[in-house]
Design a protein around this motif. Structure first.
Motif: not given
Length: 827
Positions: A235-238, A317-320
């Motif tokens: 659910t989080i984009h790297d 935004d669920r990005v890291t």
């Protein structure tokens, strides 16, 4: 069901959570809200005329000691969640279960760093310490699970879960000062049966569950096998690796063999295996808070010095941009043998068990895309052995009794590793006044901070061992002094012995063990062997009165203890960067618990309303704290002098017709530090030079002097919402021989602090979650569509401050909206 006696037979409180009858019994169970009656079989509600007036609901009953008892008559705060309700709401682990229980809190930055609390008590909010004791007991088919991380498995073939609130130490094998969670799986059956469930949803969610049971030898030997498989995309984009993280990848299996040796003697051998290999868990940029560190050492200037910016400053935004490996692999399982022997006036029970837990993590503990801390991992292995014997009277005599003996041993071995990277020097050390804030130039070199080699490759190799032995003798009486009035005293004698070893060997990037002061201030060598042992006596007394068959009142006082602990995450350092050995142990918690309760049903038992008020004073409360050292990643344990938790709860349900039911639960919890004058300070009062003597610390968030400690007496405790609710309803209409139904379940939590010491920048805002389901059921078939977090509520599960007082606050967001469908079938 002999394998499912999760605690001492509760003769004294009229609470029973299991049955000693080997074959499955149609046990009625209340839904999460205490009122809707369901059966063990999913989807067995029969269609009825739309204008039908329901008969009085079946009693909410669990059976033990070969007799039935109504849960409404139990003089304690108790909620039972059926397996059917778990499936309908998607609550397939403890984290999801808390959405159905307002007074249950589960916190987890990863499986090892997990805590289960009831009414705000149980384990300190923050990172896990191997030497801490649990205040909430977690039981799987009668077997105590020694730590919260080993209880994060998927629920497999669950019949029901009971959540008991308040101290339970005089009836449970292991002392529990805050409550207990009792997971009961379905028992082997002498009638062949099978169940199957499959779910699919967005983010590639797939969950398959199956179980089967059959006799091997008629009326003598039966077997049950259950399996579960869950997978979900991230659910989080790297953006660094291009992968989606926060994935789920779980497998669980359980087998049971029931032998009815004689009509009065039975044994159940059970074993389970659970493997989880998720790509998780990540925390990333949430906000920035000003600290008292010099401005050129705070987050904005440090990020500018490296020309670094996070991929987004909106955490939802669920990005890291991870630059370190990520993993949360764990394996857990065990075997147990439970025997019951009915000798006529009493039943003798034995529960023998062995369990293990393997934890193999990888983390990005600097929470940025910069190579500050390149490795931070604490792979851990735990084994535990337990033996419980108990004898409980049968029947309904005026004087009933239960006595037990419990022995427990737990061993944990952890191999920790922390490695600093080339950005660590600039991030963690003082660059000196000659280096302007935000400057990327480090020539001429005027400070170690401008020399990456000072900390690059600095490595701490930590070897941690823990041995925990516990022994208890306990008992409880239930005396009906006169008609409908019961006096129920209990007593527990407990002994705990804990021993540990913590050895941290620190080497530089060149392999040398000779450290300069800057290196030692970031990762300090430590070696110590903490020890703790103590006897304690605890007890409780409950007075209860049955005004009518449907109105019951009780009052309870309990004096309870949580065993002392030892610090096994490293100790704070003194001014010379040496470990402070006096902090190696923490004292036991002492709890004074008061509770008043009223349980009622009316309107022919179609309306249920249960009320409880409680007040807990805890002395020497065990808190997880941090200090101002730059390199401290993990907190340590300390005693707060006095905390107080008080509140009121209600559980209610209403079933006006066979077509419609509604429920609502709520809790108000007031939790404060009454006295904690020497607590660590929040981020906005940390990072500066420590004030001494008559020096005055700077204002919060202003660079300069920082206080050595803070008096947080009167402040709120972390992790506890003042208001929390769960609520829902279901409506059905007959279609052919079955029903079409629409269901809703919701929950709400008001804001809570996510830092051991209250911080204006570490509050998690209140949020509400809404789940819907629409389906059709008939007899043993059920198909429905569902959506969870239907309104895509943005919320954090927790917030953390980056070590070193840089001002970076990182968060772990809750799941976004998910949707899918489920089909269940029983044979």
């Amino acid at each position: 069901m002999l394998a499912h006696l999760p605690m001492l037979l509760l003769a004294q409180t009229a609470l029973s959570t299991q049955t000693v009858v080997p074959e499955p019994v149609s046990v009625a169970a209340v839904d999460p809200q205490g009122g809707q009656i369901v059966t063990n079989q999913p989807g067995q509600a029969e269609a009825a005329p739309a204008d039908a007036v329901p008969a009085a609901p079946a009693d909410v009953v669990v059976t033990a000691r070969r007799r039935e008892e109504r849960a409404q008559e139990v003089p304690l705060a108790l909620t039972v969640v059926s397996g059917t309700d778990l499936a309908a709401t998607g609550a397939f682990n403890v984290n999801r279960l808390q959405q159905l229980q307002p007074t249950l809190q589960f916190y987890s930055s990863n499986p090892r760093n997990s805590a289960i609390n009831i009414r705000g008590l149980g384990a300190p909010f923050g990172l896990t310490n191997d030497g801490i004791e649990q205040g909430v007991g977690f039981y799987l088919d009668g077997v105590y699970v020694g730590r919260a991380g080993a209880a994060t498995f998927d629920f497999v073939d669950v019949q029901r879960i009971e959540v008991l609130r308040g101290p339970q130490g005089t009836l449970y094998g292991k002392n529990t000062t805050a409550g207990a969670i009792n997971v009961t799986t379905r028992a082997p059956s002498f009638t062949p049966e099978a169940r199957f469930e499959v779910s699919g949803g967005n983010d590639d969610f797939v969950q398959v569950k199956g179980s089967a049971s059959a006799p091997i030898i008629a009326d003598k030997l039966a077997v049950r096998v259950s399996v579960s498989r869950t997978s979900r995309g991230g659910t989080i984009h790297d953006v660094a690796s291009g992968m989606d993280v926060h994935r789920q990848d779980n497998f669980s299996a359980r087998g049971q063999l029931l032998w009815r040796a004689t009509p009065d003697l039975s044994f159940t051998l059970a074993g389970d295996f659970n493997l989880q290999n998720p790509l998780c868990c990540v925390q990333y940029y949430a906000r920035v808070a000003p600290t008292q560190r010099p401005l050129n050492r705070q987050y904005a200037a440090l990020a500018a010095a490296f020309n670094y910016a996070p991929p987004s400053t909106d955490p939802f935004d669920r990005v890291t941009d991870l630059d370190a490996d990520l993993n949360a692999k764990q394996e857990m399982g065990g075997v147990s043998l439970v025997g019951n022997w009915d000798i006529g006036p009493a039943t003798i029970t034995s529960v023998s068990a062995w369990r293990y837990w393997d934890w193999k993590p990888a983390n990005d503990r600097d929470f940025t895309g910069l190579p500050i801390t390149t490795v931070s991992a604490n792979p851990s292995h735990q084994t535990q052995k337990s033996q419980e014997f108990r004898i409980a009277s049968n029947g309904k005599q005026r004087l009933q009794y239960t006595f037990g003996i419990f022995l427990f041993n737990q061993k944990i071995h952890t191999d920790g590793l922390q490695v600093q990277g080339p950005a660590a020097s600039r991030w963690l050390l003082n660059p000196g006044a000659s280096v302007p804030a935000g400057s990327s130039a480090c020539a001429p070199v005027t400070a170690n901070a401008c020399n990456p080699a000072i900390l690059n490759g600095l490595t701490s190799t930590n070897t941690i061992d823990f041995d925990n032995t516990s022994f208890a003798v306990f008992g409880k009486l239930n005396w009906e002094a006169f008609h409908n009035f019961h006096i129920q005293p209990g007593l527990r004698l407990n002994y705990d012995k804990k021993s540990g070893s913590y050895v941290a060997v620190v080497t530089t990037g060149t392999g040398s063990t000779v450290l300069n002061p800057d290196q030692r201030g970031v990762l300090a060598p430590q070696s110590y062997d903490p020890r703790f042992s103590a006897w304690n006596v605890s007890g409780d007394v409950t007075l209860s009165y049955d005004f009518t068959p449907d109105v019951h009142a009780y009052a309870t006082y309990a004096r309870s203890f949580k065993s002392g602990g030892i610090n096994l995450s490293g100790l704070p350092l003194d001014a010379s960067n040496n470990p402070i050995l006096s902090a190696a142990t923490v004292k036991p918690e002492k709890v004074n618990h008061f509770e008043l309760g009223l349980k009622t049903q009316f309107a022919d038992r179609r309306v249920t309303l249960n009320l409880a008020a409680f007040w807990d004073d805890i002395y020497d409360y065990q808190a997880t704290v941090t200090n101002g050292q730059l390199g401290v990643i993990r907190g340590y344990l300390a005693n707060a002098d006095h905390v107080r938790v008080r509140g009121v709860e209600f559980d209610s349900s209403f079933r006006p017709s066979a077509r419609f039911n509604i429920y609502g639960n709520g809790a108000y919890t007031d939790a404060k530090y009454v006295k904690f004058p020497d607590a660590p300070c929040p981020p906005e009062l940390s990072g500066g030079t420590i004030a001494t003597g008559a020096q005055t610390p700077a204002a919060p968030g202003t660079p300069g002097l920082s206080p050595a400690f803070c008096d947080i007496s009167g402040q709120v405790m972390p992790g506890i919402s003042k208001w929390s609710f769960s609520y829902g309803a279901e409506y059905n209409v007959p279609v052919g021989a079955g029903q079409v139904y629409l269901g809703y379940d919701g929950s709400y939590r008001s804001k809570f602090s996510s830092n051991p010491s209250y911080s204006a920048y570490m509050n998690i805002d209140g949020y509400s979650l809404s789940n819907f389901r629409l389906g059709y059921r008939h007899d043993d078939f059920n198909i429905y569509a569902w959506v969870r977090n239907a309104f895509d509520q943005h919320y954090f599960e927790l917030l953390s401050a980056q070590s070193g007082s840089t001002g970076l606050i990182v968060g772990q967001p809750g799941d976004p909206r998910t949707f899918g469908g489920t089909i269940t079938k029983s044979f």
